[in-house]
Design an enzyme around this catalytic site. Structure first.
Site, PDB file in Angstrom:
ATOM      1  N   GLY A   9      40.895  32.409  49.364  1.00 24.85           N
ATOM      2  CA  GLY A   9      41.249  33.261  48.214  1.00 24.85           C
ATOM      3  C   GLY A   9      42.275  34.262  48.704  1.00 24.85           C
ATOM      4  O   GLY A   9      42.834  34.102  49.804  1.00 24.85           O
ATOM      5  N   LYS A 181      30.591  50.370  51.346  1.00 27.28           N
ATOM      6  CA  LYS A 181      31.371  49.524  50.431  1.00 27.28           C
ATOM      7  C   LYS A 181      30.503  49.101  49.250  1.00 27.28           C
ATOM      8  O   LYS A 181      30.984  49.010  48.117  1.00 27.28           O
ATOM      9  CB  LYS A 181      31.910  48.311  51.202  1.00 27.28           C
ATOM     10  CG  LYS A 181      32.797  47.355  50.388  1.00 27.28           C
ATOM     11  CD  LYS A 181      34.192  47.893  50.175  1.00 27.28           C
ATOM     12  CE  LYS A 181      35.027  47.124  49.170  1.00 27.28           C
ATOM     13  NZ  LYS A 181      35.282  45.752  49.430  1.00 27.28           N
ATOM     14  N   ASN A 189      32.717  47.852  40.161  1.00 25.04           N
ATOM     15  CA  ASN A 189      32.797  46.448  39.721  1.00 25.04           C
ATOM     16  C   ASN A 189      32.160  46.182  38.362  1.00 25.04           C
ATOM     17  O   ASN A 189      32.819  45.636  37.472  1.00 25.04           O
ATOM     18  CB  ASN A 189      32.256  45.522  40.813  1.00 25.04           C
ATOM     19  CG  ASN A 189      33.163  45.499  42.034  1.00 25.04           C
ATOM     20  OD1 ASN A 189      33.811  46.492  42.331  1.00 25.04           O
ATOM     21  ND2 ASN A 189      33.223  44.392  42.734  1.00 25.04           N
ATOM     22  N   ASN A 199      40.643  49.584  37.400  1.00 30.44           N
ATOM     23  CA  ASN A 199      39.882  50.553  38.197  1.00 30.44           C
ATOM     24  C   ASN A 199      40.255  51.978  37.782  1.00 30.44           C
ATOM     25  O   ASN A 199      39.395  52.856  37.673  1.00 30.44           O
ATOM     26  CB  ASN A 199      40.167  50.359  39.689  1.00 30.44           C
ATOM     27  CG  ASN A 199      39.636  49.029  40.213  1.00 30.44           C
ATOM     28  OD1 ASN A 199      38.970  48.290  39.490  1.00 30.44           O
ATOM     29  ND2 ASN A 199      39.936  48.720  41.473  1.00 30.44           N
ATOM     30  N   GLU A 263      29.489  38.386  41.838  1.00 33.11           N
ATOM     31  CA  GLU A 263      28.659  38.735  43.006  1.00 33.11           C
ATOM     32  C   GLU A 263      27.594  39.787  42.660  1.00 33.11           C
ATOM     33  O   GLU A 263      27.047  40.433  43.555  1.00 33.11           O
ATOM     34  CB  GLU A 263      29.558  39.230  44.147  1.00 33.11           C
ATOM     35  CG  GLU A 263      30.457  38.131  44.703  1.00 33.11           C
ATOM     36  CD  GLU A 263      31.425  38.623  45.760  1.00 33.11           C
ATOM     37  OE1 GLU A 263      31.341  38.146  46.908  1.00 33.11           O
ATOM     38  OE2 GLU A 263      32.281  39.469  45.449  1.00 33.11           O
TER      39      GLU A 263
HETATM   40  O1  KPL Z   1      36.247  45.690  46.392  1.00 34.12           O
HETATM   41  C1  KPL Z   1      36.685  45.897  45.292  1.00 34.12           C
HETATM   42  C2  KPL Z   1      36.631  44.756  44.337  1.00 34.12           C
HETATM   43  O2  KPL Z   1      37.427  44.678  43.420  1.00 34.12           O
HETATM   44  O3  KPL Z   1      35.759  43.905  44.548  1.00 34.12           O
HETATM   45  C3  KPL Z   1      37.196  47.249  44.889  1.00 34.12           C
HETATM   46  C4  KPL Z   1      37.022  48.195  46.048  1.00 34.12           C
HETATM   47  C5  KPL Z   1      36.441  47.753  43.702  1.00 34.12           C
HETATM   48  C6  KPL Z   1      38.679  47.261  44.603  1.00 34.12           C
HETATM   49  O4  KPL Z   1      39.025  46.661  43.411  1.00 34.12           O
END
Ligand code: KPL
Length: 301
Positions: A9, A181, A189, A199, A263
Site C-alpha cells: 500500500g 499512536k 479515524n 482530519n 481497522e
Molecule cells: O494514522 C492515521 C491514519 O489515517 O490512519 C492518522 C494519524 C490519523 C493520519 O491520517
C-alpha cells in the site's frame, strides 16, 4: 539486505522505495501472480521529482533468502497474508510489522515462534494517486522495537530504517509509541470516517467535546496499562496531528469511502477490550466502535 515487503500500500511502497534507494535488494509479495512491477515515486520535494523503480515480485527463492520481512498490510490481514509465506521463511529472518492499532502481537508470536519479531509505528505520510504511483506527503517519526527475546539485540534494524527514512528510533518498549499512536487513531479515524470529513475538519467547534471525551477515556486506560499520560497531553497530540495533516483523509475515512473493512477492532475496539479488563467505562469509544461496525456491516453482510 535481502528484503521482502508484504503489503505494498502507500506506506509499504514508501519503505520499499526508500530501502531500494539505500541499495537493499527489495522484492514485493503481492496478492497477484506478477513477477515484476514498476512503481513511480513522487519525492517530497518542491517541485515534485518523480523516479521509477522496478521490483521483482512473489519469488519463493527470494523469500527463502530473505533476511528481513516487512509486513505493512492492515491489522486484520496480517495472519492471513503471512500464513502462505511461512513454509519458505528462514527462522533467522527478522520480521517487522507495521500497522495501525494493537492486537496482532500474540497471533504473530504463535505463527513465528523462532523468528525475531519487531513492531513498528510511523507518522510518515503517503498516498497512492494511482495503483502504481506513490506520493510522499509528509515526514514523521518512525519507532521500532522488539516484542520477543530474539529481537531484543536488533536495534541495528532501526538504524537501517533511519538511513532510508529519518527520523527512526529504536524503542526499549515499543508498546509506549504503539499506545501513543493508538490514542491518535482512536480520536481521528472513526470521527473522520463517520462524518466523511478531512482530519482538519475535526478542529471545528462541533467535535471538541467528543475529542475531549475520547482522550479522557484513552488516558485512563493507558494509565491503567502503566503508560503515564493525561487527557490534556493526548488532546495536545491529537490537535497537533489534526493541524499537521489537515488536508488528509484518514485511512479509516478512505476505507469507509471505498466500502472496505476497517481497522476499528484494533483501534477503538482494542481500547474498549483493554478498558474492560481494568473495569474502566469507555462509552464514547464503545459508541464509535459500534458505529463503524454498523457501517461495515451494511457493506459486508
Ligand atoms: O494514522 C492515521 C491514519 O489515517 O490512519 C492518522 C494519524 C490519523 C493520519 O491520517
Amino acid at each position: 539486505m535481502n528484503i521482502t515487503l508484504l503489503g505494498a500500500g502507500a506506506i509499504g511502497a514508501l519503505w520499499a522505495i526508500k530501502l531500494t534507494q539505500q541499495q537493499h535488494k527489495v522484492q514485493l509479495w503481492t496478492r497477484h501472480s506478477e513477477t515484476q512491477t514498476t512503481l513511480h515515486f513522487n519525492e517530497l520535494t518542491t517541485p515534485i521529482t518523480t523516479n521509477s523503480y522496478s521490483f521483482s515480485c512473489n519469488s519463493p527463492d527470494d523469500l527463502a533468502a530473505c533476511e528481513l520481512l516487512i509486513i505493512t498490510v492492515k491489522a486484520f490481514q496480517v495472519t492471513t497474508a503471512l500464513t502462505p509465506l511461512l513454509p519458505y521463511l528462514n527462522t533467522d529472518c527478522v520480521v517487522v510489522i507495521m500497522h495501525n492499532g494493537i492486537g496482532t502481537q500474540s497471533q504473530i508470536k504463535q505463527l513465528l515462534p523462532h523468528n525475531p519479531i519487531i513492531y513498528a509505528t510511523t507518522s510518515q505520510a503517503a498516498f497512492k494517486p494511482t495503483p502504481t504511483t506513490i506520493q510522499h506527503t509528509g515526514l514523521g517519526q518512525t519507532s521500532l522495537g522488539a516484542i520477543n527475546q530474539q529481537a531484543q539485540p536488533l536495534s541495528y534494524i532501526a538504524a537501517l530504517f533511519n538511513a532510508a527514512l529519518a527520523p527512526t528510533q529504536w524503542q526499549a518498549n515499543i508498546y509506549q509509541p504503539l499506545w501513543q499512536k493508538l490514542a491518535i487513531n482512536c480520536a481521528i479515524n472513526p470521527l473522520t470516517a463517520i462524518h466523511q470529513c478531512t482530519n482538519g475538519d475535526l478542529a471545528l467547534p462541533c467535535y471538541q467535546s467528543q475529542l475531549d471525551s475520547i482522550c479522557l477515556e484513552v488516558a485512563q486506560v493507558m494509565t491503567a496499562e502503566g503508560f503515564l499520560t493525561t487527557q490534556q497531553q493526548l488532546r495536545h497530540q491529537v490537535d497537533n496531528v489534526i493541524k499537521a495533516t489537515a488536508n488528509n483523509y484518514s485511512s479509516m475515512n478512505r476505507d469507509i469511502f471505498h466500502h472496505r473493512l476497517t481497522e476499528i477492532d484494533y483501534i477503538n475496539g482494542y481500547l474498549v477490550q483493554q478498558a474492560q479488563r481494568h473495569n474502566i467505562d469507555t462509552p464514547i469509544n464503545y459508541q464509535l466502535w459500534q458505529a463503524i461496525k454498523h457501517m461495515e456491516s451494511l457493506e459486508h453482510a
